[in-house]
Structures are given as structure tokens and as C-alpha cells.
Scaffold this motif. Structure first.
Motif, short mmCIF file in Angstrom:
data_model
loop_
_atom_site.label_atom_id
_atom_site.label_comp_id
_atom_site.label_asym_id
_atom_site.label_seq_id
_atom_site.Cartn_x
_atom_site.Cartn_y
_atom_site.Cartn_z
N HIS A 1 0.81 -1.27 -0.03
CA HIS A 1 -0.11 0.00 0.08
C HIS A 1 0.80 1.25 0.17
O HIS A 1 0.45 2.32 0.45
N GLU A 2 2.22 1.23 -0.50
CA GLU A 2 2.67 2.35 -0.85
C GLU A 2 2.74 2.83 -2.20
O GLU A 2 2.51 1.86 -3.02
N TRP A 3 2.90 4.19 -2.46
CA TRP A 3 2.58 4.57 -3.90
C TRP A 3 3.88 5.31 -4.21
O TRP A 3 4.54 5.66 -3.56
N ILE A 4 4.10 5.45 -5.57
CA ILE A 4 5.52 6.12 -6.07
C ILE A 4 5.09 6.68 -7.20
O ILE A 4 4.29 6.04 -8.24
N GLY A 5 5.62 8.01 -7.63
CA GLY A 5 5.20 8.55 -8.71
C GLY A 5 6.50 9.64 -9.05
O GLY A 5 7.15 10.10 -8.03
N GLU B 1 -5.04 -1.64 -11.59
CA GLU B 1 -4.58 -3.01 -10.83
C GLU B 1 -4.61 -2.82 -9.59
O GLU B 1 -4.99 -3.67 -8.67
N TYR B 2 -4.05 -1.76 -8.80
CA TYR B 2 -4.27 -1.41 -7.40
C TYR B 2 -5.57 -1.18 -6.95
O TYR B 2 -6.25 -2.06 -5.83
N GLU B 3 -6.43 -0.62 -7.57
CA GLU B 3 -7.83 -0.66 -7.54
C GLU B 3 -8.64 -2.08 -7.24
O GLU B 3 -9.40 -2.25 -6.31
#
Length: 126
Positions: free
Chosen positions: A12-16, A120-122
């Protein structure tokens, strides 16, 4: 920053990409599950160090629980969002903007490419 352009880990980490570097935070889903965030524990000495994908870089504390924060990719830590150290509630307010946690340089682009897309995360969280 548009979460639809980010990549997501199973932790549940995001990266952008943001302003020529990548930023890391926890997802809206994660902050919602944690509830009111009251403390962020990240050793400021990690700036300048390299942390491998999957390793813990700190902890996040909510009213009822403490959770580890995991690196979504191997990276060199360039900056910690120091505003969060005194205002961790920014993560609850907007985990994708002022709630970013780290600014990093990615060490292995293949790890980034293997992360989940927004869609995909959704599906993963539903």
C-alpha cells in the motif's frame, strides 16, 4: 499529482514521478484503513542512503495501530517530507499531495515497472 499516474505496491505504498525525482507515500486506502495518523517515525539519517525494495524505512502510528513503511522499489533517499514529522495528519488530509513521505532516486527501473498500475491497485483493494 494525479494518483492515476502512480505505481502501487502490495504493501500500500505509492510511487510517482514529481519534479524530476520520484516520491513515495502511502495510499489513500492505507491511510483510511489506519485511521487518524498521529506519528511518523523515520530516522532522518536515512537521507543519502540506499534502501532495497521491500525493506522498512520507518513506521507510521495511528490511534489504534503501528505499521511499518516499506520501500516500493530500491532507491537512494534524497529527502524526507519533514512537514509530516510535526504534522502527520497531512497524510490523512491528502496522502497523494502534501502527504508524500520520501523523495528518492530509483536504483532499479525494472522494480518500478513491475509495480501495479492505478487500475490494478483498485482491483487489488476491492
Amino acid at each position: 499529482m494525479d494518483p492515476k499516474n502512480f505505481k502501487y505496491s502490495k504493501n500500500h505504498e505509492w510511487i510517482g514521478l514529481w519534479d524530476k525525482n520520484y516520491v513515495v507515500g502511502i495510499t489513500h486506502f492505507a491511510q483510511n484503513e489506519l485511521g487518524d495518523i498521529i506519528y511518523l517515525d523515520i530516522n532522518e539519517n536515512i537521507v543519502g542512503t540506499e534502501i532495497e525494495e521491500g525493506n522498512v524505512f520507518g513506521t507510521i502510528e495511528a490511534v489504534k495501530t503501528v505499521s511499518d513503511l516499506f520501500m516500493p522499489v530500491s532507491g537512494k533517499i534524497l529527502e524526507i517530507n519533514k512537514k509530516l514529522l510535526s504534522n502527520p495528519e497531512f497524510i490523512n488530509q491528502n496522502s497523494y499531495d502534501k502527504g508524500w513521505i520520501l523523495r528518492i532516486k530509483i536504483l532499479d527501473k525494472q522494480e518500478y515497472d513491475l509495480l501495479m498500475s492505478f487500475e490494478e491497485y483498485e482491483k487489488y483493494t476491492n
